[in-house]
Scaffold this motif. Structure first.
Motif, short mmCIF file in Angstrom:
data_model
loop_
_atom_site.label_atom_id
_atom_site.label_comp_id
_atom_site.label_asym_id
_atom_site.label_seq_id
_atom_site.Cartn_x
_atom_site.Cartn_y
_atom_site.Cartn_z
N THR A 52 56.29 37.16 -15.65
CA THR A 52 56.98 36.19 -14.80
C THR A 52 57.22 36.74 -13.40
O THR A 52 56.98 36.07 -12.40
N HIS A 53 57.67 37.99 -13.32
CA HIS A 53 57.98 38.58 -12.02
C HIS A 53 56.71 38.83 -11.21
O HIS A 53 56.73 38.72 -9.97
N VAL A 101 47.11 38.52 -14.04
CA VAL A 101 48.20 38.64 -15.01
C VAL A 101 47.66 38.45 -16.42
O VAL A 101 48.06 39.16 -17.36
N GLN A 102 46.73 37.53 -16.59
CA GLN A 102 46.13 37.30 -17.90
C GLN A 102 45.46 38.57 -18.43
O GLN A 102 45.63 38.94 -19.60
N GLU A 103 44.72 39.26 -17.56
CA GLU A 103 44.03 40.48 -17.98
C GLU A 103 45.03 41.59 -18.30
O GLU A 103 44.86 42.33 -19.28
N HIS A 116 45.78 38.40 -22.70
CA HIS A 116 45.69 37.06 -23.27
C HIS A 116 44.23 36.61 -23.33
O HIS A 116 43.51 36.72 -22.35
N ALA A 117 43.83 36.08 -24.47
CA ALA A 117 42.46 35.58 -24.60
C ALA A 117 42.27 34.29 -23.82
O ALA A 117 41.20 34.01 -23.29
N MET A 176 49.82 30.74 -18.65
CA MET A 176 50.39 29.68 -17.82
C MET A 176 51.79 29.27 -18.25
O MET A 176 52.53 28.66 -17.47
N ILE A 177 52.20 29.65 -19.47
CA ILE A 177 53.54 29.29 -19.91
C ILE A 177 54.60 29.95 -19.02
O ILE A 177 55.71 29.43 -18.85
N TYR A 178 54.23 31.09 -18.41
CA TYR A 178 55.20 31.79 -17.55
C TYR A 178 55.41 31.05 -16.23
O TYR A 178 56.40 31.32 -15.53
#
Length: 446
Positions: A393-394, A405-407, A411-412, A418-420
């Motif tokens: 989130t930050h 951020v995904q990497e 997260h697959a 995107m929930i963040y």
């Protein structure tokens, strides 16, 4: 060199280790055995040491304690001459092998991981064998076995093979409708998976109704802590627990991933952490906080000192990934494979029966974290895993690209990341509550 000088030597060498205590105990017993005044220097060679060790064996002293005595003799010799006699070092290694054999049992059996609890139902042992043969993780084994044992207790007068679908339905219903409010949807899914594995993979029965019935899991937003709340919690933690918090929040690590970090995973020059065998058995690289590097280096040196002590005692092994354990059996003693957050005590591995040093347990951080959270005055229902949510989130609040951020999070699917976006604090968001407009309009009218 007198006994008192040896005592000061080992205390200076190992001020906070239990080794210094038993070293002094064994040294005093040697003085007593050879009937020498404690203010004299003892002459210890292989022949004299072996005579003392044979005396201990005749008194029923086990190999691991005789090994301690031999290690003590080596330390005393090192204090006097600056080095240990190779003949005495060979005695230490021999006793270390005897102690390991007594502790670990048959080496071939240990490699097959056929160590099971006593008095366990046969079907449960068969399930363990199947899980291990298919390389399921130990946490999964514990969870699945736990659910099967609960089912057997629910149907005490029925053999596992004779349990009917109706009894299984009643068992699952009892989990949902019990007095405590019932289990969550994810827990119910885990119970179903365990029973499916038992009946289909172990007993060879089909349970179609379980495959097609899924509990609905409600969508919940993650608990995210503010930077100020994290700083307050960190301040409330004992100093030896803060590094784990720093790596989890600074690198987005899961709690288990952080506990299972090995020395070689900390790539200090690159400023990265290599996360091995994460969720879904995936590897990834994340950031090593620059502000934590000095503490990481200090922690590594502490691990090095402990590992040297373990090797001196003929120990120093850790659990290795399956293929590597078979291909490179000696690697388990190398420093790079040691845990960064190693347990202060060695213990018996529940699967193989081997005795070695494991990483710290979940409670190492979880309990101090809960206390620090309460003392900080924060009322959020946060746990150590909330640090990982806060990391993502930050980063997004600071303008990081969502794919990056995904990497870092591993997260697959980017949808998970995107929930963040729903929980981040966006000061520039041009949305105004209608209540604020109503009250402002009322003031202007007055």
């Amino acid at each position: 060199m007198s006994f008192d000088q040896f005592h000061l030597y080992v205390r200076r060498l190992q001020p906070n280790w239990p080794d210094s205590q038993w070293s002094c105990i064994w040294m005093r017993r040697m003085y007593e055995f050879w009937k020498r005044p404690v203010d004299e220097t003892l002459a210890i060679d292989r022949e004299r040491l072996v005579s003392f060790l044979r005396y201990l064996k005749s008194k029923g002293v086990p190999p691991w304690q005789r090994q301690q005595a031999a290690v003590t003799a080596g330390r005393y010799q090192t204090m006097i001459t600056g080095e240990i006699d190779p003949a005495i070092q060979e005695v230490v290694r021999t006793l270390a092998d005897l102690a390991a054999a007594q502790r670990n049992g048959d080496q071939a059996a240990a490699e097959k991981e056929n160590h099971f609890p006593d008095n366990e139902p046969e079907v449960v042992s068969e399930m363990r064998k199947t899980l291990r043969r298919r390389r399921y993780k130990y946490d999964t084994e514990k969870a699945y076995v736990g659910w099967v044992i609960r089912l057997l207790h629910f149907c005490p007068n029925t053999t596992p093979e004779a349990i009917t679908e109706s009894e299984i339905r009643n068992f699952l219903s009892s989990l949902v409708t019990n007095e405590s409010g019932g289990v969550s949807a994810s827990t119910l899914r885990q119970a179903k998976s365990a029973l499916l594995f038992l009946f289909q993979q172990v007993l060879g029965r089909e349970l179609g109704f379980l495959e097609h019935s899924e509990a609905t899991k409600p969508k919940k937003l993650p608990v995210v802590l503010t930077r100020g709340e994290i700083a307050s919690i960190r301040q409330g933690l004992p100093k030896n627990k803060r590094l784990m918090l720093d790596l989890m929040y600074g690198g987005g690590l899961r709690h288990k991933e952080c506990r299972r970090l090995r020395i070689k995973d900390l790539q200090i020059e690159e400023g990265t952490i290599l996360v091995r065998d994460g969720k879904g058995e995936k590897d990834r690289i994340t950031v090593l906080p620059q502000s934590a590097i000095a503490d990481v280096i200090k922690k590594i040196e502490e691990c090095r000192t402990r590992h040297q002590r373990d090797l001196e005692r003929g120990e120093g092994e850790v659990h290795m990934p399956d293929a590597l354990a078979r291909k490179y059996p000696s690697e388990s003693r190398r420093f790079g494979w040691q845990w960064l957050f190693a347990s202060p005590k060695t213990r018996t591995d529940p699967r193989s029966g081997r005795h070695w040093r494991h990483h710290v347990s979940e409670d190492y951080l979880a309990k101090p974290f809960t206390r620090a959270l309460q003392e900080s005055g924060c009322v959020k229902n946060a746990v150590p895993h909330s640090l990982r949510h806060s990391f993502a989130t930050h980063l997004l609040e600071d303008g990081a690209d969502i794919r990056t951020v995904q990497e870092l999070m591993g997260h697959a699917d980017v949808k998970t990341t995107m929930i963040y976006l729903h929980v981040m604090n966006r000061p520039g968001l041009s949305v105004r509550s209608p209540l604020d407009r109503l009250k402002n309009d009322s003031k202007e009218a007055e």
